[in-house]
Design a protein around this motif. Structure first.
Motif, PDB file in Angstrom:
ATOM      1  N   ASP A  40      17.241   2.799  -7.216  1.00  0.00           N
ATOM      2  CA  ASP A  40      16.787   1.473  -7.648  1.00  0.00           C
ATOM      3  C   ASP A  40      17.034   0.422  -6.572  1.00  0.00           C
ATOM      4  OD1 ASP A  40      16.026   2.587 -10.044  1.00  0.00           O
ATOM      5  OD2 ASP A  40      17.789   1.880 -11.147  1.00  0.00           O
ATOM      6  N   ALA A  41      18.204   0.492  -5.929  1.00  0.00           N
ATOM      7  CA  ALA A  41      18.524  -0.470  -4.875  1.00  0.00           C
ATOM      8  C   ALA A  41      17.576  -0.331  -3.691  1.00  0.00           C
ATOM      9  CB  ALA A  41      19.965  -0.283  -4.422  1.00  0.00           C
ATOM     10  N   VAL A  42      17.316   0.905  -3.304  1.00  0.00           N
ATOM     11  CA  VAL A  42      16.390   1.146  -2.189  1.00  0.00           C
ATOM     12  C   VAL A  42      14.986   0.681  -2.571  1.00  0.00           C
ATOM     13  CG1 VAL A  42      15.279   2.954  -0.823  1.00  0.00           C
ATOM     14  CG2 VAL A  42      17.729   3.017  -1.190  1.00  0.00           C
ATOM     15  N   GLY A  43      14.595   0.942  -3.801  1.00  0.00           N
ATOM     16  CA  GLY A  43      13.277   0.497  -4.256  1.00  0.00           C
ATOM     17  C   GLY A  43      13.128  -1.010  -4.209  1.00  0.00           C
ATOM     18  N   SER A  44      14.184  -1.736  -4.576  1.00  0.00           N
ATOM     19  CA  SER A  44      14.099  -3.201  -4.531  1.00  0.00           C
ATOM     20  C   SER A  44      14.044  -3.708  -3.091  1.00  0.00           C
ATOM     21  CB  SER A  44      15.266  -3.832  -5.286  1.00  0.00           C
ATOM     22  OG  SER A  44      16.477  -3.591  -4.620  1.00  0.00           O
ATOM     23  N   VAL A  45      14.741  -3.040  -2.189  1.00  0.00           N
ATOM     24  CA  VAL A  45      14.681  -3.430  -0.775  1.00  0.00           C
ATOM     25  C   VAL A  45      13.296  -3.147  -0.210  1.00  0.00           C
ATOM     26  CG1 VAL A  45      15.584  -2.934   1.533  1.00  0.00           C
ATOM     27  CG2 VAL A  45      17.150  -3.188  -0.377  1.00  0.00           C
ATOM     28  N   ILE A  46      12.731  -2.018  -0.580  1.00  0.00           N
ATOM     29  CA  ILE A  46      11.382  -1.682  -0.116  1.00  0.00           C
ATOM     30  C   ILE A  46      10.373  -2.697  -0.640  1.00  0.00           C
ATOM     31  CG2 ILE A  46       9.523   0.016  -0.323  1.00  0.00           C
ATOM     32  CD1 ILE A  46      11.736   2.163  -0.297  1.00  0.00           C
ATOM     33  N   GLU A  47      10.498  -3.052  -1.905  1.00  0.00           N
ATOM     34  CA  GLU A  47       9.588  -4.036  -2.486  1.00  0.00           C
ATOM     35  C   GLU A  47       9.727  -5.384  -1.792  1.00  0.00           C
ATOM     36  OE1 GLU A  47       6.540  -5.490  -4.550  1.00  0.00           O
ATOM     37  OE2 GLU A  47       7.192  -3.405  -4.558  1.00  0.00           O
ATOM     38  N   SER A  48      10.940  -5.764  -1.492  1.00  0.00           N
ATOM     39  CA  SER A  48      11.173  -7.015  -0.772  1.00  0.00           C
ATOM     40  C   SER A  48      10.537  -6.966   0.613  1.00  0.00           C
ATOM     41  CB  SER A  48      12.677  -7.274  -0.659  1.00  0.00           C
ATOM     42  OG  SER A  48      12.933  -8.428   0.081  1.00  0.00           O
ATOM     43  N   GLY A  49      10.638  -5.828   1.285  1.00  0.00           N
ATOM     44  CA  GLY A  49      10.004  -5.665   2.597  1.00  0.00           C
ATOM     45  C   GLY A  49       8.495  -5.732   2.517  1.00  0.00           C
ATOM     46  N   ARG A  50       7.941  -5.153   1.473  1.00  0.00           N
ATOM     47  CA  ARG A  50       6.482  -5.205   1.297  1.00  0.00           C
ATOM     48  C   ARG A  50       6.006  -6.634   1.060  1.00  0.00           C
ATOM     49  NH1 ARG A  50       6.252   0.135  -2.350  1.00  0.00           N
ATOM     50  NH2 ARG A  50       6.141   1.634  -0.652  1.00  0.00           N
ATOM     51  N   LYS A  51       6.769  -7.394   0.261  1.00  0.00           N
ATOM     52  CA  LYS A  51       6.411  -8.797   0.030  1.00  0.00           C
ATOM     53  C   LYS A  51       6.484  -9.592   1.326  1.00  0.00           C
ATOM     54  CE  LYS A  51       7.865  -9.017  -4.790  1.00  0.00           C
ATOM     55  NZ  LYS A  51       8.861  -9.556  -5.736  1.00  0.00           N
ATOM     56  N   SER A  52       7.506  -9.303   2.115  1.00  0.00           N
ATOM     57  CA  SER A  52       7.661  -9.982   3.395  1.00  0.00           C
ATOM     58  C   SER A  52       6.501  -9.661   4.333  1.00  0.00           C
ATOM     59  CB  SER A  52       8.989  -9.565   4.037  1.00  0.00           C
ATOM     60  OG  SER A  52       9.126 -10.101   5.315  1.00  0.00           O
ATOM     61  N   ASP A  53       6.133  -8.388   4.385  1.00  0.00           N
ATOM     62  CA  ASP A  53       4.991  -7.978   5.213  1.00  0.00           C
ATOM     63  C   ASP A  53       3.702  -8.627   4.738  1.00  0.00           C
ATOM     64  OD1 ASP A  53       6.629  -6.424   6.781  1.00  0.00           O
ATOM     65  OD2 ASP A  53       6.084  -4.528   5.802  1.00  0.00           O
ATOM     66  N   ALA A  54       3.514  -8.689   3.423  1.00  0.00           N
ATOM     67  CA  ALA A  54       2.300  -9.299   2.869  1.00  0.00           C
ATOM     68  C   ALA A  54       2.239 -10.788   3.200  1.00  0.00           C
ATOM     69  CB  ALA A  54       2.250  -9.093   1.358  1.00  0.00           C
ATOM     70  N   GLN A  55       3.384 -11.464   3.144  1.00  0.00           N
ATOM     71  CA  GLN A  55       3.417 -12.880   3.499  1.00  0.00           C
ATOM     72  C   GLN A  55       3.097 -13.083   4.977  1.00  0.00           C
ATOM     73  OE1 GLN A  55       3.735 -15.735   1.853  1.00  0.00           O
ATOM     74  NE2 GLN A  55       3.896 -14.734  -0.133  1.00  0.00           N
ATOM     75  N   ALA A  56       3.620 -12.210   5.835  1.00  0.00           N
ATOM     76  CA  ALA A  56       3.347 -12.330   7.269  1.00  0.00           C
ATOM     77  C   ALA A  56       1.871 -12.111   7.566  1.00  0.00           C
ATOM     78  CB  ALA A  56       4.202 -11.333   8.047  1.00  0.00           C
ATOM     79  N   VAL A  57       1.263 -11.137   6.902  1.00  0.00           N
ATOM     80  CA  VAL A  57      -0.173 -10.886   7.088  1.00  0.00           C
ATOM     81  C   VAL A  57      -0.985 -12.066   6.566  1.00  0.00           C
ATOM     82  CG1 VAL A  57      -2.084  -9.410   6.337  1.00  0.00           C
ATOM     83  CG2 VAL A  57       0.044  -8.379   7.115  1.00  0.00           C
ATOM     84  N   ALA A  58      -0.558 -12.616   5.426  1.00  0.00           N
ATOM     85  CA  ALA A  58      -1.264 -13.773   4.863  1.00  0.00           C
ATOM     86  C   ALA A  58      -1.162 -14.976   5.790  1.00  0.00           C
ATOM     87  CB  ALA A  58      -0.709 -14.111   3.484  1.00  0.00           C
ATOM     88  N   MET A  59      -0.021 -15.147   6.430  1.00  0.00           N
ATOM     89  CA  MET A  59       0.118 -16.254   7.365  1.00  0.00           C
ATOM     90  C   MET A  59      -0.754 -16.049   8.595  1.00  0.00           C
ATOM     91  SD  MET A  59       3.397 -17.878   9.305  1.00  0.00           S
ATOM     92  CE  MET A  59       3.225 -17.025  10.842  1.00  0.00           C
ATOM     93  N   ALA A  60      -0.813 -14.807   9.067  1.00  0.00           N
ATOM     94  CA  ALA A  60      -1.643 -14.516  10.233  1.00  0.00           C
ATOM     95  C   ALA A  60      -3.120 -14.782   9.953  1.00  0.00           C
ATOM     96  CB  ALA A  60      -1.451 -13.065  10.665  1.00  0.00           C
ATOM     97  N   SER A  61      -3.526 -14.592   8.704  1.00  0.00           N
ATOM     98  CA  SER A  61      -4.919 -14.855   8.354  1.00  0.00           C
ATOM     99  C   SER A  61      -5.125 -16.288   7.866  1.00  0.00           C
ATOM    100  CB  SER A  61      -5.394 -13.870   7.284  1.00  0.00           C
ATOM    101  OG  SER A  61      -4.664 -14.049   6.091  1.00  0.00           O
ATOM    102  N   GLY A  62      -4.064 -17.098   7.867  1.00  0.00           N
ATOM    103  CA  GLY A  62      -4.167 -18.503   7.501  1.00  0.00           C
ATOM    104  C   GLY A  62      -4.109 -18.780   6.016  1.00  0.00           C
ATOM    105  N   LYS A  63      -3.635 -17.836   5.209  1.00  0.00           N
ATOM    106  CA  LYS A  63      -3.603 -18.014   3.755  1.00  0.00           C
ATOM    107  C   LYS A  63      -2.222 -18.365   3.217  1.00  0.00           C
ATOM    108  CE  LYS A  63      -7.421 -14.835   3.090  1.00  0.00           C
ATOM    109  NZ  LYS A  63      -7.853 -13.553   2.574  1.00  0.00           N
ATOM    110  N   ALA A  64      -1.205 -18.409   4.069  1.00  0.00           N
ATOM    111  CA  ALA A  64       0.146 -18.732   3.616  1.00  0.00           C
ATOM    112  C   ALA A  64       0.779 -19.687   4.615  1.00  0.00           C
ATOM    113  CB  ALA A  64       0.985 -17.470   3.482  1.00  0.00           C
ATOM    114  N   ASN A  65       1.751 -20.452   4.144  1.00  0.00           N
ATOM    115  CA  ASN A  65       2.419 -21.355   5.075  1.00  0.00           C
ATOM    116  C   ASN A  65       3.679 -20.708   5.630  1.00  0.00           C
ATOM    117  OD1 ASN A  65       4.556 -21.734   3.262  1.00  0.00           O
ATOM    118  ND2 ASN A  65       3.642 -23.562   2.375  1.00  0.00           N
TER     119      ASN A  65
END
Length: 102
Positions: A40-65
């Motif tokens: 469960d702990a590893v799963g939450s860390v992985i999910e947090s990493g995925r959210k972080s990656d998604a935010q970085a991609v969204a920023m690169a495409s101009g959709k996030a601040n």
């Protein structure tokens, strides 16, 4: 220094190994087993990493601040640091047990 995504992937591989080896078979009926807690702990860390990656991609495409990306990366960093600290404590406890006389 390894990125949070690399560390999260390493812990995901560990969880996969634990799942495949049958380490969770010895769980107690009254509580959660250590293997499932770790999973469960590893799963939450992985999910947090995925959210972080998604935010970085969204920023690169101009959709996030920038603030959202920084917050997501900081959350992932805290999650990975916490997981590493727990891992270090478990290893230290194991070493203490191995030093005990029989």
């Amino acid at each position: 220094m390894a990125s949070p995504t690399i560390a999260a992937n390493a812990y995901a591989n560990l969880a996969r190994v634990l799942e495949n080896s049958g380490a969770a078979k010895g769980s107690e009926a009254s509580g959660q087993s250590f293997a499932s807690l770790l999973k469960d702990a590893v799963g939450s860390v992985i999910e947090s990493g995925r959210k972080s990656d998604a935010q970085a991609v969204a920023m690169a495409s101009g959709k996030a601040n920038v603030m959202d990306v920084v917050t997501a990366v900081a959350d992932t960093d805290v999650a990975v640091s916490t997981l590493v600290s727990v891992r270090d404590r478990v290893i230290a406890a194991y070493e203490d047990i191995m030093k005990m006389p029989i």
